[in-house]
Design a protein around this motif. Sequence first.
Motif, short mmCIF file in Angstrom:
data_model
loop_
_atom_site.label_atom_id
_atom_site.label_comp_id
_atom_site.label_asym_id
_atom_site.label_seq_id
_atom_site.Cartn_x
_atom_site.Cartn_y
_atom_site.Cartn_z
N THR A 151 0.67 -1.11 -0.01
CA THR A 151 0.17 -0.07 -0.23
C THR A 151 0.86 1.25 0.10
OG1 THR A 151 0.00 0.16 2.42
CG2 THR A 151 -1.87 -1.28 1.31
N ASP A 152 0.45 2.46 -0.06
CA ASP A 152 0.99 3.64 -0.02
C ASP A 152 1.43 3.66 1.23
OD1 ASP A 152 -1.34 5.84 1.09
OD2 ASP A 152 -2.00 3.94 0.49
N ASN A 153 0.84 3.17 2.39
CA ASN A 153 1.63 3.38 3.79
C ASN A 153 2.95 2.77 3.83
OD1 ASN A 153 -0.74 4.70 4.50
ND2 ASN A 153 -1.77 2.52 5.04
N ALA A 154 3.30 1.70 3.23
CA ALA A 154 4.50 1.10 3.14
C ALA A 154 5.43 1.67 2.35
CB ALA A 154 4.22 -0.44 2.74
N TRP A 155 4.97 2.42 1.08
CA TRP A 155 5.72 3.27 0.35
C TRP A 155 6.34 4.41 1.25
CZ3 TRP A 155 7.36 3.21 -5.04
CH2 TRP A 155 6.95 1.91 -5.54
N HIS A 156 5.43 4.96 2.05
CA HIS A 156 5.58 6.12 2.56
C HIS A 156 6.70 5.80 3.79
CE1 HIS A 156 4.71 9.28 5.79
NE2 HIS A 156 5.32 9.97 4.73
N GLY A 157 6.41 4.77 4.57
CA GLY A 157 7.32 4.15 5.56
C GLY A 157 8.59 4.07 5.18
N GLY A 158 8.62 3.22 3.91
CA GLY A 158 9.99 2.70 3.40
C GLY A 158 10.93 4.04 3.13
N LEU A 168 8.93 8.98 -6.23
CA LEU A 168 8.72 10.37 -6.77
C LEU A 168 7.49 10.81 -7.89
CD1 LEU A 168 12.57 11.69 -7.26
CD2 LEU A 168 10.76 12.50 -5.72
N THR A 169 7.22 9.50 -8.47
CA THR A 169 5.95 9.69 -9.16
C THR A 169 4.91 8.64 -8.67
OG1 THR A 169 6.92 8.15 -10.78
CG2 THR A 169 7.40 10.35 -11.17
N TYR A 170 4.95 8.17 -7.49
CA TYR A 170 4.05 7.31 -7.09
C TYR A 170 2.52 7.92 -7.07
CZ TYR A 170 1.77 3.85 -4.01
OH TYR A 170 0.83 2.84 -3.59
N GLU A 171 1.55 7.29 -7.52
CA GLU A 171 -0.03 7.71 -7.45
C GLU A 171 -0.68 6.45 -7.70
OE1 GLU A 171 -2.38 11.87 -8.25
OE2 GLU A 171 -0.59 11.11 -9.69
N GLU A 172 -1.66 6.42 -6.86
CA GLU A 172 -2.61 5.13 -7.02
C GLU A 172 -4.05 5.87 -6.99
OE1 GLU A 172 -3.58 1.16 -4.85
OE2 GLU A 172 -1.81 2.06 -4.37
N LYS A 173 -4.66 5.35 -8.01
CA LYS A 173 -6.00 5.84 -8.00
C LYS A 173 -6.98 5.17 -6.88
CE LYS A 173 -9.52 7.37 -11.37
NZ LYS A 173 -10.57 7.14 -10.50
N ARG A 174 -7.70 5.84 -6.29
CA ARG A 174 -8.67 5.53 -5.31
C ARG A 174 -10.17 6.07 -5.48
NH1 ARG A 174 -6.06 3.88 -0.41
NH2 ARG A 174 -4.42 2.17 -1.20
N GLY A 175 -11.06 5.61 -6.38
CA GLY A 175 -12.15 6.21 -6.50
C GLY A 175 -12.17 7.18 -7.26
N SER A 176 -12.67 8.46 -6.85
CA SER A 176 -12.48 9.65 -7.62
C SER A 176 -11.51 10.60 -7.35
CB SER A 176 -13.86 10.36 -7.37
OG SER A 176 -13.84 10.85 -6.12
N CYS A 177 -10.40 9.90 -6.56
CA CYS A 177 -9.21 10.68 -6.32
C CYS A 177 -8.17 9.89 -6.43
CB CYS A 177 -9.42 11.59 -4.88
SG CYS A 177 -9.77 10.46 -3.57
N SER A 178 -6.95 10.03 -5.61
CA SER A 178 -5.76 9.25 -5.68
C SER A 178 -5.17 9.36 -4.31
CB SER A 178 -4.88 9.49 -6.78
OG SER A 178 -4.25 10.68 -6.92
N VAL A 179 -4.35 8.61 -3.86
CA VAL A 179 -3.08 8.45 -2.88
C VAL A 179 -1.84 8.38 -3.55
CG1 VAL A 179 -5.07 7.56 -1.11
CG2 VAL A 179 -3.50 6.11 -2.74
N HIS A 196 -3.72 10.80 -16.53
CA HIS A 196 -4.07 11.16 -15.19
C HIS A 196 -5.52 11.43 -14.79
CE1 HIS A 196 -3.86 13.43 -11.25
NE2 HIS A 196 -2.59 13.30 -11.18
N TRP A 197 -6.09 10.83 -13.54
CA TRP A 197 -7.35 10.90 -13.25
C TRP A 197 -8.00 12.44 -13.25
CZ3 TRP A 197 -9.14 13.68 -8.77
CH2 TRP A 197 -7.84 13.93 -7.98
N ASP A 198 -7.21 13.27 -12.92
CA ASP A 198 -7.73 14.83 -12.96
C ASP A 198 -7.70 15.39 -14.28
OD1 ASP A 198 -8.30 17.17 -12.36
OD2 ASP A 198 -6.90 17.44 -10.78
N GLY A 199 -8.96 15.72 -14.96
CA GLY A 199 -9.01 16.33 -15.92
C GLY A 199 -8.35 17.51 -16.26
N VAL A 200 -8.28 18.30 -15.08
CA VAL A 200 -7.21 19.71 -15.30
C VAL A 200 -5.66 19.27 -15.59
CG1 VAL A 200 -6.59 21.69 -14.05
CG2 VAL A 200 -8.74 20.66 -13.65
#
Length: 1178
Positions: free
Chosen positions: A397-404, A433-444, A559-563
């Motif tokens: 998960t993103d938590n493991a990446w952050h802790g690492g 540095l480019t980690y991004e994981e989509k969750r629903g209508s946003c991302s973590v 990217h999930w964000d249209g902007v």
Amino acid sequence: MALGEERAAGAPEDGAEDEVLARGSALEAFGESAETRALLGRLREVLGDRAAREGALERFREWMMNLLLDIVQDKTSPADLIHLAFKFLYIITKVRGYKTFLRLFPHEVANVQPVLDMFTNQNPRDHETWETRYMLLLWLSVTCLIPFDFSRLDGNLLTQPGQTRMSIMDRILQIAEAYLVVSDKARDAAAVLVSKFVTRPDVKQKKMAGFLDWSLHTLARSSFQTIEGVIAMDGTLQALAQIFKHGKREDCLPYAATVLKCLEGCNLPDSNQTLLRKLGVKLVQRLGLTFLKPRVAKWRYQRGCRSLAANLQPRLQGPEGSQMPAETADCDSDGDYDVPEDVESVIEQLLVGLKDQDTIVRWSAAKGIGRMAARLPRELADDVVGSVLDCFSFQETDNAWHGGCLALAELGRRGLLLPSRLEDVVPVILKALTYEEKRGSCSVGTNVRDAACYVCWAFARAYEPRELQPFVAAISSALVIATVFDRNINCRRAASAAFQENVGRQGTFPHGIDILTAADYFAVGNRANCFLVISMFIAGFPEYTQPMIDHLVAMKINHWDGVIRELSAKALHNLAQRAPEYSATHVLPCLLSKTQSLDLHTRHGAVLACAELARGLYRLAVQEDRPVADYLDDAAVRGLKQIHQQLYDRQLYRGLGGELMRQAVCVLIENLSLSKMPFRGDVVIDGWQWLIDDTLRNLHLISSHSRQQVKEAAVSALAALCCEYYVLDGGQADPVKQEELLQQYLADLQSPEEMARCGFSLALGTLPRVLLQGRLQQVLAGLGAVTTICPKDVSFAESRRDALKAISRVCQTVGVRAGGAPDEVVCEENVSQIYRTLLGCLHDYTTDSRGDVGAWVREAAMTSLRDLTLLLGREQPELLEASICQQVMCCVAQQASEKIDRVRAHAARVFMMLLHCEGAPLPHVPHRGQLEELFPRSDVASVNWNAPSQAFPRITRLLGLPAYRYHVLLGLAVSVGGLTESTVRYSTQSLFEYMKGIQNDPQALEGFGGTLLQLFEDNLLNDRVSVPLLKMLDQMLANGCFDLFTAEQDHPFGVKLLALCKEETRKSKDVQKLRSGIAVFCGMVQFPGDVRRKVLLQLCLLLCHPFPVIRKSTASQVYEMLLTYGDFLADGVLEEVMAVLGATAWDAELPVVRAQRNRLCDLLGVPRPQLVPKPGTG
């Protein structure tokens, strides 16, 4: 000298009373006033100097604490005063933290017993005095540091035969254990007390084992499922962590394994309490450090020179081999490390903590990993690094990446991540540095990228430049990409800081200073600026160009964000100029393949990017005077042409993603048309036209949040398409296409769907001039019909707004010529009709569930009037008639005095632009000289027309100009009688100011009164104006604005006003209007003669109104009126009338009320009203 004691120079000597008052109150002065004055005088200096602020605090904290402690130690002080003193002490310790203030507490042997005695009066359950208990525990923790055995203080513990007094050691331990399980902040201070008490040499021998046993039993019987259990575990864990932190290793080691085993049994990682999990990790790492001997690992990496100046200076010496070696070769001494088996369990728990769901737990685990690795042999520490790297699996998960990332930063910062491991670590950090994981209508992943920037920052400080040299290109490119292309502002700023640290510490990043100058902390705060401006500058350095383009294509186009997708496409447009060959041969084919992706976001972004990239390559070819085929080969052109048909065949214009694809393909049509693609006569043009028409016709099916964007994209695409493919080589329009388009669009203007009318109105407005020639009258008539309000489309305000915008654009497109044909240009034959249409829309006050939607129409009408009038004044001023110019200025002035702030501000700006237009002044502006004095050019920029306090005082000046008075008064009536408090206040003040200025000018007052009556007559039974107008009349009568008229018997103003008020309220069932009318009738009692008698008769009629609320309101207002204006009645009659008004229940049955009303008629001298029988009765 006390404050207030200084006497002003030259003051009289008879200030005895002031002196007595000053001396009579002891709290009016304080002894440190001179010092306070000096401090306040240095406030500016101290505020800008942190060191000065801390110095001031250091000087004063000691005497402040001493004063408060004197109160505490004074046995005569009452309990409330003691609690207050401790509360102030707590506030002081919060400023710098309790550790800084601990040494200031008295900590002699004589203080131990008094502090203990104070606890006897404390109630742990009293939530009002927790500060007292908190400070006492901290004070007691300091007294525990005295270098004497506590047993010496006990004396004889046998007080009486058979009775033993508790020793001081036992009392302290009892207090600590009691407060470790309370629910307030005293629990934290108790943990501090335990850490300093239990680790004393005399206490640890007797009490440490017992306390640890009590702590483990407390943990074992407590559950984190209950609030009581959480509180008990929190205090116990804090105490244990402090003991193993401050105690000596040889004292704590015998108990470490037992504590670890108990801690494992608590299953803290399963708790939902963040603080418990954090304390668990903290205790685990302290236990692990206890297992290992404190030593500095000889194998750790040591960087030599850490001088920034040395890094930035040109290296005149040879390579950096003269500095300290990166890794020490002698690691043989690692073999004598004795690593207990329990360390493996500790490391395992810390690695689990790296994956915790809360940041503070992961951060504590990361610091524990770093501390543990510093005491391990090289091989075992390397195994720990390998375990940390396992956190960077994409199955984690993103938590493991952050802790690492946090753990790697700690290891690198401490020199425990050897250069040999960088080959494994750097690729992982680049992914983070480019980690991004989509969750629903946003991302973590924002925290992961931020932590990865921290790792890069730490590496810059940890390693010699030669160690990072093989990775400079990758790290610098990744940091630049994060700086300019990350979605999150904090990540962009973190990447910029990491890049800056590397430039300063390493000195090897290409063009580092130049990039930092452009991408500093503030510059990267604006996302659009990063994507479109800063990226363009950085791409000028060839080392970064291709990585930036590759990142946009791989990570941002989908990217999930249209902007972000839109900004990325525009960035590719700009970057194509930096790498045209690469963009044409590699990027464009890749994007074309992605236009058929199954993923909606990828497909949408790829189409946008293809459009922008093709446009960018075309512009570059034009700038270099080269054929566009040099960049876009036949395969690329063919791929661009096939995008629409492929999407249509797969029915991707339908469904939820259809609106995104329609907008993207419209952008593609626009850019390919502007790029002059060789598609003239091709069947793809018909397909494009179908898409535009179908989109405009079905706008009502598109979601409201994206409807405007889709509409604008379709209209812009149509404009570019018509200019490029519907105009023949001779500059003439294709007659077949012209007839087909205009006939279809004019027919669609009458669509039953409002959004279709909006779309086709704007479509007609955007057509090029050649397509409008010969059909101008028809187009203007069709658009004018849309602006007309019909019963079936009253609520179509948006279509009327867009039709007005289209009329203005059409006029700008075809131009103005005095002797031109009405079907070709704006001329004398059609200009009057255009103005009638625009001016008529200024009277659109349509309201629905959305509010005053007519305001959109009025704003658009004012904008169109401004553009058309300025166009005529600039090119053909003779077409501007005096009557039209006067109507424009007066109607705009009316809008500038109305109640909606946005409309008023827009109208005021339009008014100022027409008055102070560039070039020759507009002809026929009424009272131009006086207007320029009242509204100087400087007001254009200096006045905030949105603010009622600034707008109304200026607008009411127009009441003095006869040409503007009627319209300004019409707008003011709506504002003064409105509901918004600020609007009502400032409009009323401004109106009364004007009325005050003309009270002594009978002619001006007569003119104002005549205009007011004409305004009332013109708007009879128009509730939008008449109701607020009645409110305004009430206020004007109450404030004596017409005192000059009330001095004359039966003045025409009063007679006419009475007739209008009677007509307005006759047979009305509107309670608000009737109440406002009653207030006006009461105010008109001031007019003597026949007007007063008729007014009193009207009020008597209203006393028997069918609505009880109106009867009560009339009686109440008549009562107040007689209090104010009752001098026209004899004293006895006045008293009787008021008695009847006050004693009668006016909401009773009508026969009862009617009798009292008739009695009032007799007293007031007016005839009794007679009942009129209804037709058909009787």
